[in-house]
Design an enzyme around this catalytic site. Structure first.
Site, PDB file in Angstrom:
ATOM      1  CB  ALA A 190     -14.385  13.766  -4.130  1.00  0.00           C
ATOM      2  N   GLY A 219     -16.307  11.195   0.722  1.00  0.00           N
ATOM      3  CA  GLY A 219     -15.716   9.918   0.310  1.00  0.00           C
ATOM      4  C   GLY A 219     -15.523   8.909   1.415  1.00  0.00           C
ATOM      5  CB  THR A 220     -15.971   8.338   4.698  1.00  0.00           C
ATOM      6  OG1 THR A 220     -15.877   7.286   5.665  1.00  0.00           O
ATOM      7  CG2 THR A 220     -16.911   9.417   5.206  1.00  0.00           C
ATOM      8  CG  HIS A 254      -7.956   5.708  10.672  1.00  0.00           C
ATOM      9  ND1 HIS A 254      -8.937   5.337   9.785  1.00  0.00           N
ATOM     10  CD2 HIS A 254      -8.592   5.898  11.855  1.00  0.00           C
ATOM     11  CE1 HIS A 254     -10.101   5.284  10.411  1.00  0.00           C
ATOM     12  NE2 HIS A 254      -9.925   5.641  11.658  1.00  0.00           N
ATOM     13  CD  GLN A 286     -12.927   7.691   8.075  1.00  0.00           C
ATOM     14  OE1 GLN A 286     -13.309   6.660   8.642  1.00  0.00           O
ATOM     15  NE2 GLN A 286     -13.627   8.270   7.121  1.00  0.00           N
ATOM     16  CG  ASN A 287      -8.178   8.726   3.003  1.00  0.00           C
ATOM     17  OD1 ASN A 287      -8.975   7.843   3.342  1.00  0.00           O
ATOM     18  ND2 ASN A 287      -8.500   9.680   2.149  1.00  0.00           N
ATOM     19  NE  ARG A 346      -3.677   0.402   2.219  1.00  0.00           N
ATOM     20  CZ  ARG A 346      -4.275   0.898   3.328  1.00  0.00           C
ATOM     21  NH1 ARG A 346      -4.264   0.205   4.447  1.00  0.00           N
ATOM     22  NH2 ARG A 346      -4.844   2.072   3.292  1.00  0.00           N
ATOM     23  CG  ASN A 381     -19.841   9.022  -0.415  1.00  0.00           C
ATOM     24  OD1 ASN A 381     -18.759   9.177   0.137  1.00  0.00           O
ATOM     25  ND2 ASN A 381     -20.356   7.830  -0.690  1.00  0.00           N
TER      26      ASN A 381
HETATM   27  N1  APR Z   1     -15.658  10.375  -4.958  1.00  0.00           N
HETATM   28  C1  APR Z   1     -16.411  10.407  -3.828  1.00  0.00           C
HETATM   29  N2  APR Z   1     -16.719   9.291  -3.114  1.00  0.00           N
HETATM   30  C2  APR Z   1     -16.235   8.116  -3.568  1.00  0.00           C
HETATM   31  C3  APR Z   1     -15.445   8.012  -4.741  1.00  0.00           C
HETATM   32  C4  APR Z   1     -15.163   9.208  -5.439  1.00  0.00           C
HETATM   33  N3  APR Z   1     -14.426   9.212  -6.560  1.00  0.00           N
HETATM   34  N4  APR Z   1     -15.130   6.694  -4.926  1.00  0.00           N
HETATM   35  C5  APR Z   1     -15.695   6.009  -3.907  1.00  0.00           C
HETATM   36  N5  APR Z   1     -16.364   6.857  -3.094  1.00  0.00           N
HETATM   37  C6  APR Z   1     -17.103   6.549  -1.859  1.00  0.00           C
HETATM   38  C7  APR Z   1     -17.760   5.185  -1.841  1.00  0.00           C
HETATM   39  O1  APR Z   1     -19.075   5.269  -2.385  1.00  0.00           O
HETATM   40  C8  APR Z   1     -17.788   4.894  -0.331  1.00  0.00           C
HETATM   41  O2  APR Z   1     -18.963   5.433   0.265  1.00  0.00           O
HETATM   42  O3  APR Z   1     -16.138   6.529  -0.828  1.00  0.00           O
HETATM   43  C9  APR Z   1     -16.567   5.635   0.212  1.00  0.00           C
HETATM   44  C10 APR Z   1     -15.404   4.724   0.568  1.00  0.00           C
HETATM   45  O4  APR Z   1     -15.824   3.936   1.651  1.00  0.00           O
HETATM   46  P1  APR Z   1     -14.798   2.857   2.279  1.00  0.00           P
HETATM   47  O5  APR Z   1     -14.195   2.057   1.182  1.00  0.00           O
HETATM   48  O6  APR Z   1     -15.545   2.168   3.385  1.00  0.00           O
HETATM   49  O7  APR Z   1     -13.616   3.740   2.897  1.00  0.00           O
HETATM   50  P2  APR Z   1     -13.649   4.567   4.237  1.00  0.00           P
HETATM   51  O8  APR Z   1     -15.034   5.051   4.552  1.00  0.00           O
HETATM   52  O9  APR Z   1     -12.588   5.567   4.160  1.00  0.00           O
HETATM   53  O10 APR Z   1     -13.236   3.450   5.345  1.00  0.00           O
HETATM   54  C11 APR Z   1     -13.088   3.932   6.679  1.00  0.00           C
HETATM   55  O11 APR Z   1     -12.336   1.730   7.335  1.00  0.00           O
HETATM   56  O12 APR Z   1     -11.086  -0.138   6.900  1.00  0.00           O
HETATM   57  C12 APR Z   1     -11.122   1.032   7.615  1.00  0.00           C
HETATM   58  O13 APR Z   1      -9.253   2.206   8.402  1.00  0.00           O
HETATM   59  C13 APR Z   1      -9.981   1.940   7.245  1.00  0.00           C
HETATM   60  O14 APR Z   1      -9.953   4.350   7.164  1.00  0.00           O
HETATM   61  C14 APR Z   1     -10.661   3.200   6.727  1.00  0.00           C
HETATM   62  C15 APR Z   1     -12.037   3.126   7.362  1.00  0.00           C
END
Ligand code: APR
Length: 237
Positions: free
Chosen positions: A223, A179-180, A112, A94-95, A62, A205
């Protein structure tokens, strides 16, 4: 449309979605990281104790991918926003990919952790990965006989700088979440806290999430396309 002016105390929370357009996998979208790895094998203290080399391989890969990635227009829009708002802007991510700092943001809380750093499991010292033997499959601490671990907050561990985050949630006028998927706590609870404490809430999102009932203004789409437009509108007044 919720107004954002130079007097607005804006708090931003980002997730993996903002880095998707930089070519980095999210976690829960199809083809995401958790499709090929079980959380229990690579993202818990028990996993590291059981097989530290496997965990290091997962994070080294990663890290290499993150080093190849560049900030996309979504990241750059948030850097512009910080320049415009100054001390009224705060960003919690969270990234762990470092792309917000690479885009120019300085007011960033990496709750994180960061792929660019590691910690000693014995003396607790924190090192940039560039100071660690990249070829080693189980890096050891330069200061003591301890084994190094990635500076990543694993499931079951406490995120970084939560006191600062709590203060920011209590003082923000607008909470912007980008984006979460909003399924991992404590970050998943921030929007409810901010709203309860009087902030207006905006989300950007790709798809609606299970937190959308807490969002005052929802922008659906990538985004990298929405944020530059939104920041232009806010700055135009
Ligand atoms: N623009 C906006 N949103 C987007 C895009 C984009 N180009 N691509 C994907 N998404 C959205 C998806 O629809 C989803 O709702 O981003 C979100 C990503 O969700 P996850 O994959 O669950 O990631 P995240 O929410 O950051 O995870 C939180 O979980 O595993 C742990 O520690 C890890 O920090 C991470 C935490």
């Amino acid at each position: 449309m919720i107004k954002v002016t130079p007097d607005t105390r804006l708090l931003v929370l980002t997730g993996a979605g903002i880095s998707a357009e930089s070519g980095l996998k999210t976690f829960r979208d199809s083809g995401g990281l958790w499709e090929n790895h079980s959380l229990e094998d690579v993202c818990t203290p028990e996993a590291f104790a059981r097989d530290p080399r496997l965990v290091w391989r997962f994070y080294q890969r990663r890290r290499e991918q993150a080093e190849q990635a560049v900030p996309n227009p979504g990241h750059l829009a948030l850097a512009r926003l910080e320049t415009w708002l100054g001390g009224n802007f705060s960003l919690i991510t969270q990234n762990v990919d470092g792309l917000h700092s690479a885009a120019g943001n300085t007011r960033v809380i990496e709750m994180h952790g960061s792929l660019a750093y590691c910690l000693c499991t014995c003396c607790g010292a924190r090192f940039p990965m560039r100071e660690v033997d990249p070829g080693s499959d189980l890096p050891s601490c330069p200061k003591c006989p301890g084994v190094l671990r990635p500076d990543i907050v694993w499931f079951g561990e406490f995120p970084h700088r939560m006191e600062e985050i709590d203060q920011l949630l209590h003082s923000c006028d607008v909470f912007l979440v980008i984006g979460t998927s909003g399924v991992v706590y404590p970050a998943a609870g921030f929007v409810m806290t901010a709203r309860y404490l009087g902030a207006k809430t905006i989300a950007v999102n790709l798809n609606p999430t299970e937190r959308n009932h807490l969002i005052d203004e929802f922008h659906q789409g990538p985004a990298g396309e929405i944020l530059p437009r939104l920041v232009d509108q806010w700055m135009a007044g």
